[in-house]
Design a protein around this motif. Structure first.
Motif, short mmCIF file in Angstrom:
data_model
loop_
_atom_site.label_atom_id
_atom_site.label_comp_id
_atom_site.label_asym_id
_atom_site.label_seq_id
_atom_site.Cartn_x
_atom_site.Cartn_y
_atom_site.Cartn_z
N LEU A 1 0.86 -1.18 0.00
CA LEU A 1 0.00 0.00 0.00
C LEU A 1 0.89 1.22 0.00
O LEU A 1 1.81 1.33 0.82
N LYS A 2 0.64 2.14 -0.93
CA LYS A 2 1.48 3.33 -1.08
C LYS A 2 0.62 4.59 -1.10
O LYS A 2 -0.53 4.56 -1.49
N ILE A 3 1.24 5.70 -0.69
CA ILE A 3 0.69 7.04 -0.92
C ILE A 3 1.57 7.65 -1.99
O ILE A 3 2.80 7.65 -1.87
N VAL A 4 0.93 8.15 -3.05
CA VAL A 4 1.68 8.72 -4.16
C VAL A 4 1.23 10.15 -4.38
O VAL A 4 0.03 10.41 -4.54
N GLY A 5 2.19 11.07 -4.38
CA GLY A 5 1.90 12.47 -4.69
C GLY A 5 2.32 12.75 -6.12
O GLY A 5 3.35 12.27 -6.59
N THR A 6 1.50 13.51 -6.83
CA THR A 6 1.79 13.79 -8.24
C THR A 6 1.85 15.29 -8.50
O THR A 6 1.27 16.09 -7.76
N HIS A 7 2.55 15.63 -9.58
CA HIS A 7 2.57 17.01 -10.06
C HIS A 7 1.32 17.26 -10.89
O HIS A 7 0.55 16.34 -11.18
N LYS A 8 1.11 18.51 -11.31
CA LYS A 8 -0.06 18.85 -12.12
C LYS A 8 -0.08 18.11 -13.45
O LYS A 8 -1.14 17.82 -14.00
N ASP A 9 1.10 17.79 -13.98
CA ASP A 9 1.14 17.11 -15.28
C ASP A 9 1.01 15.59 -15.15
O ASP A 9 1.05 14.87 -16.14
N GLY A 10 0.84 15.08 -13.94
CA GLY A 10 0.61 13.66 -13.73
C GLY A 10 1.84 12.85 -13.39
O GLY A 10 1.75 11.66 -13.12
N THR A 11 3.02 13.46 -13.40
CA THR A 11 4.23 12.72 -13.04
C THR A 11 4.31 12.55 -11.53
O THR A 11 3.79 13.36 -10.77
N ILE A 12 4.94 11.48 -11.11
CA ILE A 12 5.04 11.17 -9.68
C ILE A 12 6.05 12.11 -9.01
O ILE A 12 7.20 12.22 -9.43
N ALA A 13 5.61 12.78 -7.95
CA ALA A 13 6.46 13.68 -7.20
C ALA A 13 7.09 12.97 -6.01
O ALA A 13 8.28 13.14 -5.74
N ASP A 14 6.30 12.20 -5.29
CA ASP A 14 6.79 11.51 -4.10
C ASP A 14 5.97 10.24 -3.91
O ASP A 14 4.80 10.18 -4.28
#
Length: 57
Positions: A2-15
């Motif tokens: 189970l992961k938490i994924v943060g993304t940028h506005k363009d959809g790329t993974i930030a964290d």
């Protein structure tokens, strides 16, 4: 897993943070989040107990 994924506005993974690993065991990050939430809940209960739910004399 189970992961938490943060993304940028363009959809790329930030964290990306793993909460539960492949063996269904909680990670240190998840335990830390749970302890922070517990501390906040206890603090809120104490604050409410001393202000809102105080007995009037």
């Amino acid at each position: 897993m189970l992961k938490i994924v943060g993304t940028h506005k363009d959809g790329t993974i930030a964290d990306e943070r793993v909460l539960i690993d492949d063996n269904d065991k909680p990670t240190g990050f998840l335990i830390g989040l749970a302890l922070i939430e517990l501390a906040c809940n206890v603090s809120l209960a104490i604050l409410l107990g001393r202000t809102v739910f105080r007995r009037r004399k």
